[in-house]
Scaffold this motif. Structure first.
Motif, PDB file in Angstrom:
ATOM      1  N   MET A  70       0.822  -1.214   0.000  1.00 36.06           N
ATOM      2  CA  MET A  70       0.000   0.000   0.000  1.00 36.06           C
ATOM      3  C   MET A  70       0.855   1.262   0.000  1.00 36.06           C
ATOM      4  O   MET A  70       0.408   2.319  -0.440  1.00 36.06           O
ATOM      5  CB  MET A  70      -0.959   0.008   1.203  1.00 36.06           C
ATOM      6  N   ASP A  71       2.096   1.167   0.473  1.00 33.44           N
ATOM      7  CA  ASP A  71       2.994   2.323   0.370  1.00 33.44           C
ATOM      8  C   ASP A  71       3.168   2.663  -1.117  1.00 33.44           C
ATOM      9  O   ASP A  71       3.069   3.836  -1.513  1.00 33.44           O
ATOM     10  CB  ASP A  71       4.342   2.000   1.035  1.00 33.44           C
ATOM     11  N   THR A  72       3.376   1.643  -1.924  1.00 36.87           N
ATOM     12  CA  THR A  72       3.465   1.867  -3.376  1.00 36.87           C
ATOM     13  C   THR A  72       2.176   2.466  -3.928  1.00 36.87           C
ATOM     14  O   THR A  72       2.199   3.442  -4.683  1.00 36.87           O
ATOM     15  CB  THR A  72       3.743   0.529  -4.103  1.00 36.87           C
ATOM     16  N   ILE A 104      -0.074   4.170  -2.423  1.00 35.30           N
ATOM     17  CA  ILE A 104      -0.234   5.561  -1.960  1.00 35.30           C
ATOM     18  C   ILE A 104       0.760   6.489  -2.678  1.00 35.30           C
ATOM     19  O   ILE A 104       0.415   7.622  -3.023  1.00 35.30           O
ATOM     20  CB  ILE A 104      -0.111   5.635  -0.414  1.00 35.30           C
ATOM     21  N   HIS A 105       1.977   5.999  -2.917  1.00 38.50           N
ATOM     22  CA  HIS A 105       2.928   6.813  -3.710  1.00 38.50           C
ATOM     23  C   HIS A 105       2.282   7.245  -5.023  1.00 38.50           C
ATOM     24  O   HIS A 105       2.394   8.402  -5.440  1.00 38.50           O
ATOM     25  CB  HIS A 105       4.203   6.008  -4.054  1.00 38.50           C
ATOM     26  N   CYS A 106       1.636   6.281  -5.675  1.00 38.37           N
ATOM     27  CA  CYS A 106       1.061   6.567  -7.000  1.00 38.37           C
ATOM     28  C   CYS A 106      -0.121   7.527  -6.903  1.00 38.37           C
ATOM     29  O   CYS A 106      -0.228   8.479  -7.679  1.00 38.37           O
ATOM     30  CB  CYS A 106       0.625   5.269  -7.672  1.00 38.37           C
ATOM     31  N   CYS A 120      -0.775  12.293   2.781  1.00 33.52           N
ATOM     32  CA  CYS A 120      -0.619  11.066   3.578  1.00 33.52           C
ATOM     33  C   CYS A 120       0.824  10.911   4.058  1.00 33.52           C
ATOM     34  O   CYS A 120       1.059  10.623   5.234  1.00 33.52           O
ATOM     35  CB  CYS A 120      -1.041   9.853   2.759  1.00 33.52           C
ATOM     36  N   HIS A 121       1.784  11.101   3.165  1.00 32.54           N
ATOM     37  CA  HIS A 121       3.178  10.969   3.588  1.00 32.54           C
ATOM     38  C   HIS A 121       3.576  12.070   4.572  1.00 32.54           C
ATOM     39  O   HIS A 121       4.381  11.830   5.472  1.00 32.54           O
ATOM     40  CB  HIS A 121       4.122  10.942   2.374  1.00 32.54           C
ATOM     41  N   ALA A 122       3.006  13.247   4.411  1.00 34.64           N
ATOM     42  CA  ALA A 122       3.313  14.320   5.360  1.00 34.64           C
ATOM     43  C   ALA A 122       2.852  13.914   6.773  1.00 34.64           C
ATOM     44  O   ALA A 122       3.596  14.079   7.752  1.00 34.64           O
ATOM     45  CB  ALA A 122       2.642  15.615   4.926  1.00 34.64           C
ATOM     46  N   ARG A 164       6.091   2.601  12.142  1.00 30.17           N
ATOM     47  CA  ARG A 164       6.767   2.219  10.898  1.00 30.17           C
ATOM     48  C   ARG A 164       6.104   2.900   9.694  1.00 30.17           C
ATOM     49  O   ARG A 164       4.884   3.016   9.628  1.00 30.17           O
ATOM     50  CB  ARG A 164       6.759   0.696  10.726  1.00 30.17           C
ATOM     51  N   HIS A 165       6.935   3.263   8.710  1.00 30.18           N
ATOM     52  CA  HIS A 165       6.486   4.102   7.602  1.00 30.18           C
ATOM     53  C   HIS A 165       5.241   3.571   6.878  1.00 30.18           C
ATOM     54  O   HIS A 165       4.251   4.291   6.713  1.00 30.18           O
ATOM     55  CB  HIS A 165       7.631   4.285   6.604  1.00 30.18           C
ATOM     56  N   CYS A 166       5.298   2.331   6.430  1.00 23.60           N
ATOM     57  CA  CYS A 166       4.214   1.803   5.582  1.00 23.60           C
ATOM     58  C   CYS A 166       2.912   1.679   6.383  1.00 23.60           C
ATOM     59  O   CYS A 166       1.822   1.957   5.879  1.00 23.60           O
ATOM     60  CB  CYS A 166       4.601   0.444   5.009  1.00 23.60           C
ATOM     61  N   ALA A 191       2.183   3.444   9.091  1.00 24.22           N
ATOM     62  CA  ALA A 191       1.724   4.808   9.370  1.00 24.22           C
ATOM     63  C   ALA A 191       0.952   5.376   8.177  1.00 24.22           C
ATOM     64  O   ALA A 191      -0.070   6.057   8.341  1.00 24.22           O
ATOM     65  CB  ALA A 191       2.920   5.708   9.706  1.00 24.22           C
ATOM     66  N   ASN A 192       1.424   5.082   6.978  1.00 25.07           N
ATOM     67  CA  ASN A 192       0.716   5.536   5.784  1.00 25.07           C
ATOM     68  C   ASN A 192      -0.704   4.975   5.738  1.00 25.07           C
ATOM     69  O   ASN A 192      -1.655   5.688   5.420  1.00 25.07           O
ATOM     70  CB  ASN A 192       1.437   5.055   4.516  1.00 25.07           C
ATOM     71  N   CYS A 193      -0.814   3.683   6.036  1.00 26.68           N
ATOM     72  CA  CYS A 193      -2.140   3.039   5.988  1.00 26.68           C
ATOM     73  C   CYS A 193      -3.063   3.632   7.046  1.00 26.68           C
ATOM     74  O   CYS A 193      -4.240   3.888   6.784  1.00 26.68           O
ATOM     75  CB  CYS A 193      -2.009   1.529   6.176  1.00 26.68           C
TER      76      CYS A 193
HETATM   77 FE   LIG Z   1       6.369   5.868   1.200  1.00 32.11          FE
END
Ligand SMILES: [Fe+2]
Length: 359
Positions: free
Chosen positions: A192-194, A196-198, A260-262, A274-276, A278-280
């Protein structure tokens, strides 16, 4: 000014390609003090993969536990100092693991040749000299760390990357067999990090035909992996996920991440999340910024029965929320992209606190 991005110099992709690592490294072994430094996720200690790592008697291998926290500036400085004082300058650094190990390998490579603490170099183009040869072998896909020109570190002051041309790997080895054993929840969060990047790359002022082409292809792969008829953790989907991660990383490099990344950086810096993951946690509540993306994300969460806790903010103090909002506010490049260069007229620090209270 348009971005001038340096890509990975060499890439191997394919099942079983990990076994080519020995011959790839043999060309580099005569440099500097003629030994390799391997930084490997502690998860692989005692696992079959450990025996397949082409470690020679002169090499240094470090198994690093990345479960408890994200890479820190102190950790990078310690690795550099201990290796330099015991063995001198390695011929190269090989990272075998997930996004955190990729970041550690990239950062250590740079810090071998740049004096002082890594805290001095957190930011864009602050690194003075090229690092030593570094090679990445991702064993979890999604963060795009294998392709990005940043090594994200958490320091005493900030969570910010060592970002420059020399950060990018000289070589990556993409072997989809290595990601087969990723636990289901983490397979989801990192993928999902990928995704969300997109979504973030596509929705903002820096999106362009170049970043769009990568995002479009990466999103297509993400949908096959996480929401299509043949979705799930299969060998075919592992092949696709490795490529999706790479392309998602390329997309955001030519564009930018967003809201989201902010928020995610705030969660990681203040709570150590953890990054991924936290994004979710954040993306789930950002429907007013990314309506279609969040709807699709929720369907994927449901489909794969993933644990995504709610009402976390009730346990956070006002001070913590304020501190997270400050970290978030200090990422102007993300807000520029997501809301426009006049973002300060559209969102305040208080509003950002409100976004954290949703979680
Ligand atoms: Fe990321």
């Amino acid at each position: 000014m348009h971005k001038n991005f340096k890509g990975i110099e060499k890439t191997v992709f394919g099942r079983g390609s990990f076994d080519q690592l020995d011959s790839i490294l043999s060309e580099k072994r005569s440099d500097n003090n003629k030994f390799m430094l391997f930084v490997v996720d502690y998860y692989f200690k005692g696992k079959p993969l450990e025996k397949r790592i082409p470690v020679k008697p002169e090499d240094v291998i470090m198994f690093i536990d990345v479960d408890t926290h994200e890479p820190t500036t102190e950790q990078i400085d310690n690795i550099r100092d201990s290796v330099l004082s015991s063995k001198g300058l390695p011929a190269g650094v090989v990272g075998i693991g997930g996004g955190s190990i990729m970041d550690i390998a990239k950062a250590v490579s740079l810090m071998f040749t740049n004096e002082g603490s890594s805290t001095l170099y957190q930011g864009l183009n602050l690194i003075k000299k090229p690092g030593i040869y570094h090679l990445g072998v991702p064993t979890i896909s999604g963060t795009g760390a294998e392709v990005s020109m940043t090594a994200v570190l958490t320091g005493p002051e900030k969570k910010l990357g060592l970002k420059c041309e020399w950060t990018v790997f000289n070589q990556v080895v993409l072997d989809p067999e290595l990601i087969a054993s990723v636990p289901r929840n983490w397979w989801f969060y990192t993928g999902m990090d990928t995704y969300i990047h997109c979504i973030e790359s596509e929705n903002g002022i820096y999106n362009n035909a170049y970043s769009h082409a990568y995002a479009e292809q990466s999103l297509k792969l993400c949908r096959e992996i996480y929401s299509g008829e043949n979705s799930g953790q299969t060998p075919e989907n592992d092949d696709k996920l490795m490529v999706a991660s790479l392309m998602g990383g390329l997309s955001l490099t030519y564009s930018e991440v967003g809201v989201c990344h902010a928020l995610s950086y705030g969660l990681s810096k203040i709570l150590g999340m953890r990054h991924c993951y936290a994004n979710c946690v954040a993306f789930n509540h950002l429907g007013d910024y990314y309506n279609d993306g969040v709807k699709e994300f929720k369907d994927m969460v449901k489909k794969h029965k993933v644990d995504l806790p709610q009402n976390l903010s009730k346990d956070w103090t006002d001070e913590q929320i304020n501190a997270m909002a400050k970290v978030t506010y200090n990422l102007p490049h993300m807000w520029n992209h997501a809301l426009g260069t006049d973002w300060k007229e559209k969102i305040t620090l208080k509003d950002m606190e409100g976004l954290f209270r949703r979680l």
